[in-house]
Structures are given as structure tokens and as C-alpha cells.
Design a protein around this motif. Structure first.
Motif, PDB file in Angstrom:
ATOM      1  N   LEU A   1       0.834  -1.212   0.000  1.00 16.64           N
ATOM      2  CA  LEU A   1       0.000   0.000   0.000  1.00 16.64           C
ATOM      3  C   LEU A   1       0.865   1.256   0.000  1.00 16.64           C
ATOM      4  O   LEU A   1       0.577   2.220  -0.708  1.00 16.64           O
ATOM      5  N   VAL A   2       1.901   1.240   0.839  1.00 14.27           N
ATOM      6  CA  VAL A   2       2.751   2.431   1.017  1.00 14.27           C
ATOM      7  C   VAL A   2       4.209   1.947   0.988  1.00 14.27           C
ATOM      8  O   VAL A   2       4.766   1.527   2.015  1.00 14.27           O
ATOM      9  N   PRO A   3       4.840   1.971  -0.192  1.00 13.74           N
ATOM     10  CA  PRO A   3       6.153   1.320  -0.333  1.00 13.74           C
ATOM     11  C   PRO A   3       7.222   1.821   0.649  1.00 13.74           C
ATOM     12  O   PRO A   3       8.099   1.031   1.029  1.00 13.74           O
ATOM     13  N   VAL A   4       7.152   3.076   1.110  1.00 10.52           N
ATOM     14  CA  VAL A   4       8.206   3.523   2.035  1.00 10.52           C
ATOM     15  C   VAL A   4       8.194   2.741   3.349  1.00 10.52           C
ATOM     16  O   VAL A   4       9.154   2.821   4.122  1.00 10.52           O
ATOM     17  N   LEU A   5       7.145   1.970   3.581  1.00 10.83           N
ATOM     18  CA  LEU A   5       7.112   1.182   4.829  1.00 10.83           C
ATOM     19  C   LEU A   5       8.208   0.119   4.866  1.00 10.83           C
ATOM     20  O   LEU A   5       8.525  -0.414   5.924  1.00 10.83           O
ATOM     21  N   GLU A   6       8.783  -0.163   3.705  1.00  6.95           N
ATOM     22  CA  GLU A   6       9.945  -1.070   3.662  1.00  6.95           C
ATOM     23  C   GLU A   6      11.035  -0.581   4.617  1.00  6.95           C
ATOM     24  O   GLU A   6      11.760  -1.374   5.231  1.00  6.95           O
ATOM     25  N   GLN A   7      11.133   0.726   4.755  1.00  6.88           N
ATOM     26  CA  GLN A   7      12.199   1.319   5.578  1.00  6.88           C
ATOM     27  C   GLN A   7      11.734   1.678   6.991  1.00  6.88           C
ATOM     28  O   GLN A   7      12.468   2.291   7.755  1.00  6.88           O
ATOM     29  N   ALA A   8      10.479   1.307   7.318  1.00  2.00           N
ATOM     30  CA  ALA A   8       9.942   1.690   8.631  1.00  2.00           C
ATOM     31  C   ALA A   8      10.675   0.964   9.754  1.00  2.00           C
ATOM     32  O   ALA A   8      11.198  -0.133   9.563  1.00  2.00           O
ATOM     33  N   THR A   9      10.680   1.583  10.913  1.00  8.05           N
ATOM     34  CA  THR A   9      11.181   0.901  12.112  1.00  8.05           C
ATOM     35  C   THR A   9      10.065   0.025  12.648  1.00  8.05           C
ATOM     36  O   THR A   9       8.941   0.507  12.866  1.00  8.05           O
ATOM     37  N   PHE A  10      10.375  -1.225  12.847  1.00  3.16           N
ATOM     38  CA  PHE A  10       9.377  -2.143  13.417  1.00  3.16           C
ATOM     39  C   PHE A  10       9.304  -1.890  14.920  1.00  3.16           C
ATOM     40  O   PHE A  10      10.331  -1.880  15.602  1.00  3.16           O
ATOM     41  N   LEU A  11       8.094  -1.676  15.446  1.00  2.00           N
ATOM     42  CA  LEU A  11       7.964  -1.417  16.884  1.00  2.00           C
ATOM     43  C   LEU A  11       7.429  -2.629  17.644  1.00  2.00           C
ATOM     44  O   LEU A  11       8.041  -3.074  18.601  1.00  2.00           O
ATOM     45  N   ALA A  12       6.295  -3.144  17.208  1.00  2.00           N
ATOM     46  CA  ALA A  12       5.683  -4.216  18.014  1.00  2.00           C
ATOM     47  C   ALA A  12       4.648  -4.973  17.198  1.00  2.00           C
ATOM     48  O   ALA A  12       4.160  -4.479  16.173  1.00  2.00           O
ATOM     49  N   THR A  13       4.322  -6.136  17.677  1.00  2.07           N
ATOM     50  CA  THR A  13       3.169  -6.874  17.148  1.00  2.07           C
ATOM     51  C   THR A  13       2.400  -7.462  18.319  1.00  2.07           C
ATOM     52  O   THR A  13       2.979  -7.722  19.379  1.00  2.07           O
ATOM     53  N   TRP A  14       1.084  -7.623  18.136  1.00  3.43           N
ATOM     54  CA  TRP A  14       0.228  -8.154  19.199  1.00  3.43           C
ATOM     55  C   TRP A  14      -1.048  -8.693  18.564  1.00  3.43           C
ATOM     56  O   TRP A  14      -1.246  -8.569  17.351  1.00  3.43           O
ATOM     57  N   SER A  15      -1.886  -9.259  19.393  1.00  3.67           N
ATOM     58  CA  SER A  15      -3.146  -9.785  18.866  1.00  3.67           C
ATOM     59  C   SER A  15      -4.277  -9.505  19.842  1.00  3.67           C
ATOM     60  O   SER A  15      -4.055  -9.195  21.010  1.00  3.67           O
ATOM     61  N   GLY A  16      -5.494  -9.616  19.338  1.00  2.00           N
ATOM     62  CA  GLY A  16      -6.688  -9.480  20.174  1.00  2.00           C
ATOM     63  C   GLY A  16      -7.734 -10.451  19.673  1.00  2.00           C
ATOM     64  O   GLY A  16      -7.583 -11.049  18.598  1.00  2.00           O
ATOM     65  N   LEU A  17      -8.791 -10.620  20.451  1.00  2.80           N
ATOM     66  CA  LEU A  17      -9.853 -11.567  20.098  1.00  2.80           C
ATOM     67  C   LEU A  17     -11.170 -10.820  19.939  1.00  2.80           C
ATOM     68  O   LEU A  17     -11.829 -10.485  20.927  1.00  2.80           O
ATOM     69  N   ARG A  18     -11.530 -10.540  18.676  1.00  2.00           N
ATOM     70  CA  ARG A  18     -12.793  -9.842  18.425  1.00  2.00           C
ATOM     71  C   ARG A  18     -13.950 -10.767  18.802  1.00  2.00           C
ATOM     72  O   ARG A  18     -13.913 -11.955  18.469  1.00  2.00           O
ATOM     73  N   PRO A  19     -14.999 -10.225  19.402  1.00  2.00           N
ATOM     74  CA  PRO A  19     -16.164 -11.073  19.686  1.00  2.00           C
ATOM     75  C   PRO A  19     -17.086 -11.123  18.466  1.00  2.00           C
ATOM     76  O   PRO A  19     -17.813 -10.174  18.182  1.00  2.00           O
ATOM     77  N   GLY A  20     -17.032 -12.214  17.718  1.00  2.00           N
ATOM     78  CA  GLY A  20     -17.781 -12.306  16.464  1.00  2.00           C
ATOM     79  C   GLY A  20     -19.104 -13.031  16.639  1.00  2.00           C
ATOM     80  O   GLY A  20     -19.147 -14.150  17.141  1.00  2.00           O
ATOM     81  N   SER A  21     -20.188 -12.383  16.230  1.00  2.00           N
ATOM     82  CA  SER A  21     -21.496 -13.050  16.245  1.00  2.00           C
ATOM     83  C   SER A  21     -21.770 -13.597  14.838  1.00  2.00           C
ATOM     84  O   SER A  21     -21.114 -13.187  13.885  1.00  2.00           O
ATOM     85  N   PRO A  22     -22.759 -14.491  14.684  1.00  2.00           N
ATOM     86  CA  PRO A  22     -22.990 -15.105  13.362  1.00  2.00           C
ATOM     87  C   PRO A  22     -23.287 -14.088  12.263  1.00  2.00           C
ATOM     88  O   PRO A  22     -22.905 -14.293  11.122  1.00  2.00           O
ATOM     89  N   ASP A  23     -23.978 -12.986  12.584  1.00  2.00           N
ATOM     90  CA  ASP A  23     -24.285 -11.996  11.533  1.00  2.00           C
ATOM     91  C   ASP A  23     -23.425 -10.738  11.677  1.00  2.00           C
ATOM     92  O   ASP A  23     -23.707  -9.715  11.052  1.00  2.00           O
ATOM     93  N   GLU A  24     -22.407 -10.819  12.497  1.00  2.00           N
ATOM     94  CA  GLU A  24     -21.408  -9.743  12.671  1.00  2.00           C
ATOM     95  C   GLU A  24     -21.997  -8.476  13.302  1.00  2.00           C
ATOM     96  O   GLU A  24     -21.390  -7.415  13.256  1.00  2.00           O
ATOM     97  N   ALA A  25     -23.183  -8.591  13.862  1.00  2.00           N
ATOM     98  CA  ALA A  25     -23.809  -7.461  14.571  1.00  2.00           C
ATOM     99  C   ALA A  25     -23.794  -7.765  16.065  1.00  2.00           C
ATOM    100  O   ALA A  25     -23.773  -8.936  16.465  1.00  2.00           O
ATOM    101  N   PRO A  26     -23.828  -6.716  16.901  1.00  2.00           N
ATOM    102  CA  PRO A  26     -23.772  -6.985  18.340  1.00  2.00           C
ATOM    103  C   PRO A  26     -25.036  -7.646  18.874  1.00  2.00           C
ATOM    104  O   PRO A  26     -26.063  -7.669  18.197  1.00  2.00           O
ATOM    105  N   ILE A  27     -24.914  -8.171  20.074  1.00  2.00           N
ATOM    106  CA  ILE A  27     -26.045  -8.784  20.770  1.00  2.00           C
ATOM    107  C   ILE A  27     -26.316  -7.891  21.978  1.00  2.00           C
ATOM    108  O   ILE A  27     -25.479  -7.785  22.877  1.00  2.00           O
ATOM    109  N   LEU A  28     -27.474  -7.252  21.962  1.00  2.00           N
ATOM    110  CA  LEU A  28     -27.759  -6.239  22.980  1.00  2.00           C
ATOM    111  C   LEU A  28     -29.129  -6.485  23.597  1.00  2.00           C
ATOM    112  O   LEU A  28     -30.084  -6.810  22.887  1.00  2.00           O
TER     113      LEU A  28
END
Ligand code: GLY
Length: 374
Positions: free
Chosen positions: A289-316
Motif C-alpha cells: 500500500l505504502v512502499p516507504v514502509l519497507e524502511q519503517a522501524t518495526f515497533l511491536a506486534t500483538w493480537s486481540g480476540l474480536r467477539p464475532g457473532s454469526p451476523d457480525e452485529a452486536p447482541i444487545l
């Protein structure tokens, strides 16, 4: 042992639980929030904080309406959280740009702009590059939506926590709920270890972990964890102004010069860890997407767990047969975006019985639920 009885007990101090707590205390309710982990929970702290219903392609209907309602709340919420919580949530109406690198995508995005429904504009290649000069130049054009943007999800969650606490909400961290306290059909509190914590109402806002309601009361909550891996980079100067939403990969420019690059979407249960394979995939997507990112400083990586419902809408809202209990979960990719409106609608429901706006998001859309006997 029992403890002092608040009007509402919120389980989960992610952005949804904190937003509900803040909306409740603003209305004068007494609130206790229980969180198994540390302030902000797990998932909200991993989010990118994009506020981009157009880019997320939410279909016309109740979910898009809810998202647009919530998006419109951010300027005043950001001001209130700064004033009451002392936290600048870095709300930015930066716009979001969706570059098209194939004829097919260009045709699809141009048609969306031409439909004139959401205020997005089709930019020619030259116009897109004028707006974002460091995009890979082989693009055909881009869809630009000026009304959308981003917020800092950690600061938003922390700011809501501070603002709610300053208005009297009690937060308890490292406290795990292991059951409900019931009197027949009515939920009157929760159990944490040997303690019964009674409340006028209980809200389950535990995101990917909401399935615990099956253990607590025999009610299946249709939420699956959907892992998202993220990367942060630094390039000086910041190479983009708006959110850039590619296929695959999106880029979010933070005020401190950090650039976020997201995100994978994986159904791997509760395995919340970042992998080498996805790191490579995201870095490649960012660089395309942005070729200059080849030269970027890598800082961190992480993950999260999205709460996914069957139709991708919240349950309220309520669960039939469990009076006094309400759900606010399943926000999938849009928890940060939907947090203001979720807080307001849930507070109106809990304190004033206004259930109608929540009806499209009822758990019963997935079928009838029959709790075990209390
Ligand atoms: N909202 C972006 C994501 O979930 O990756």
C-alpha cells in the motif's frame, strides 16, 4: 458474604463495559464494574481504533444506522472524556481512503461513490495521490470518505474508566465471575469466588468470553473469538494523513507518529498470540500500500480476540427468562466504533426500560433461548 448493592453491575471493563458504566453514572445510577483482567480488559487494548463504517462495508440496515449514530457521538464524547476523565482520546476525523489496485475493485468502489448514499467520493489516481502522495502509484483511483476517522482505543477505554470512576462507578480488577445469583427467573447478582455481589441488574459485557453464560444459566451466547493480529511501525515523517483501508491490510496514523498496520482475521479459538506468518503477511500488505514502509522501524506486534457473532452485529438487551440480566457483546470488528451508542442505549434500557432500539440486536434473532431453572 454479600457486598453493597449497586443499581447495575457490569461484568467486563472493555470499552463496551466502560461506556455502559459511564452512561449509567451520568444518569445518576450507582454502578460496579468487575473485570477479570486489568483495566481496559483484553480486546479493546488490542484494537486499531478505526471509526470507518463505510470502509468496513456495513450493509444498509440497523447495524449501519447504529454505527452512524455512534460515529456522530464521538466529537462530544471525546470532549466529555477530556473534561471529566482528563484523557485526550485522540479522536480524528481524518477521513478514510480505499485505494483500488484492480479494475474490479475500482468499478465496485466507483459505483459506491456514484450511489451518493454515504457522502463518499471517487478520487481519480491523481487526486488520490495528491491526498496521499506515498501510496503505491499503480492505483486506479480511490474511494474517499471524509466523515470517518479514528480514535485511540486504549485512551478511549482508559478515559471512560476515569470519567465513570470520577462520577462514582466502582471498578474491581482481577475479579472473575463464576456464576449468577438467581431467585427463580430473576438474576439478582453474580458470584465471584465465595462472594455474592447483589445488584439491581447485571450486564454481561465480556466480549469473546460471553459464552460463559451457558455455564452460568444454560444460555448459549453466539459469540466466537476472531483473532486479529496487529503491527506498529514508525516512519518519519508520518507517511499518511487518513486511514488507508486496503485489500488486504489497513493503516492508521497515530498522533505520536506511530503507524498501525492491521489486521488478520482468524478463527483459532482463544489462542491469543501473534504469529510469524501473520507478521510477514501484514508487513507485505503494508509495503504494497505504502512502499516507504519497507524502511519503517518495526515497533511491536500483538493480537486481540474480536467477539464475532454469526451476523457480525452486536447482541444487545435482555435474555428472556433471566429478568434483570442484559447482554452487550458480539461487536466483532466495530466495538470501538459502537461503544458510545451501546453505552447510551443500554443505559436507557436499564434505567428507563427503553428496549425498542435494542430489538434488532436481540439474542433471539438466533433462536429462542431457554435458561436452566434458577
Ligand atoms: N476494525 C478493524 C478490525 O477489527 O480489524
Amino acid at each position: 458474604m454479600t457486598v453493597k448493592r449497586p443499581d447495575v453491575l457490569v461484568v467486563g471493563a472493555g470499552v463496551i463495559g466502560c461506556s455502559i458504566a459511564y452512561a449509567l453514572v451520568k444518569r445518576g445510577a450507582s454502578v460496579t464494574v468487575l473485570e477479570r483482567e486489568t483495566p481496559g480488559g483484553v480486546t479493546s487494548r488490542a484494537a486499531a481504533g478505526m471509526l470507518v463504517p463505510t470502509a468496513e462495508g456495513l450493509p444498509a440496515g440497523p447495524l449501519l444506522d447504529l454505527a452512524l449514530q455512534s460515529l456522530a457521538m464521538f466529537p462530544s464524547l471525546a470532549a466529555a472524556v477530556l473534561e471529566e476523565g482528563g484523557v485526550d482520546v485522540e479522536y480524528s476525523r481524518s477521513g478514510v481512503l480505499l485505494p483500488a489496485y484492480t479494475d474490479e475493485v475500482a468499478e465496485e468502489l466507483r459505483a459506491r461513490a456514484n450511489s451518493g448514499q454515504d457522502g463518499s467520493q471517487w478520487l481519480s489516481r491523481a487526486e488520490a495521490l495528491e491526498r496521499e502522495p506515498l501510496l503505491a502509484p499503480s492505483l486506479h483511483g480511490a474511494l474517499f470518505q471524509p466523515n470517518e476517522g479514528h480514535v485511540h482505543p486504549v485512551k478511549l477505554t482508559d478515559g471512560l474508566t476515569q470519567a465513570a470512576a470520577r462520577r462514582g462507578a466502582a471498578f474491581h480488577f482481577g475479579v472473575e465471575v463464576d456464576g449468577l445469583v438467581r431467585q427463580g427467573d430473576r438474576v439478582v447478582g453474580v458470584r465471584t469466588g465465595g462472594i455474592e455481589r447483589h445488584a439491581g441488574a447485571v450486564v454481561v459485557a465480556t466480549g469473546s468470553w460471553s459464552g460463559a453464560l451457558a455455564r452460568w444459566a444454560g444460555v448459549a451466547v453466539d459469540v466466537q473469538p476472531v483473532r486479529g493480529q496487529m503491527v506498529s511501525l514508525r516512519v518519519v515523517p508520518q507517511p499518511i494523513r487518513s486511514v488507508v483501508f486496503g485489500r488486504p491490510g489497513y493503516l492508521v496514523p497515530r498522533r505520536d507518529g506511530t503507524l498501525l498496520l492491521g489486521a488478520s482475521q482468524e478463527w483459532v479459538g482463544f489462542e491469543n498470540r501473534a504469529t510469524a506468518g501473520n507478521l510477514a503477511m501484514l508487513l507485505e500488505a503494508g509495503k504494497r500500500l505504502v512502499p516507504v514502509l519497507e524502511q519503517a522501524t518495526f515497533l511491536a506486534t500483538w493480537s486481540g480476540l474480536r467477539p464475532g457473532s454469526p451476523d457480525e452485529a452486536p447482541i444487545l438487551g435482555p435474555v428472556r427468562g433471566l429478568e434483570g440480566l442484559a447482554l452487550a457483546t458480539g461487536h466483532f470488528r466495530n466495538g470501538i466504533l459502537l461503544s458510545p451508542v451501546t453505552g447510551e442505549l443500554m443505559a436507557e434500557y436499564l434505567l428507563h426500560g427503553k428496549a425498542k432500539p435494542l430489538a434488532p440486536f436481540s439474542i433471539e434473532r438466533f433462536g429462542e433461548r431457554k435458561p436452566t431453572k434458577g
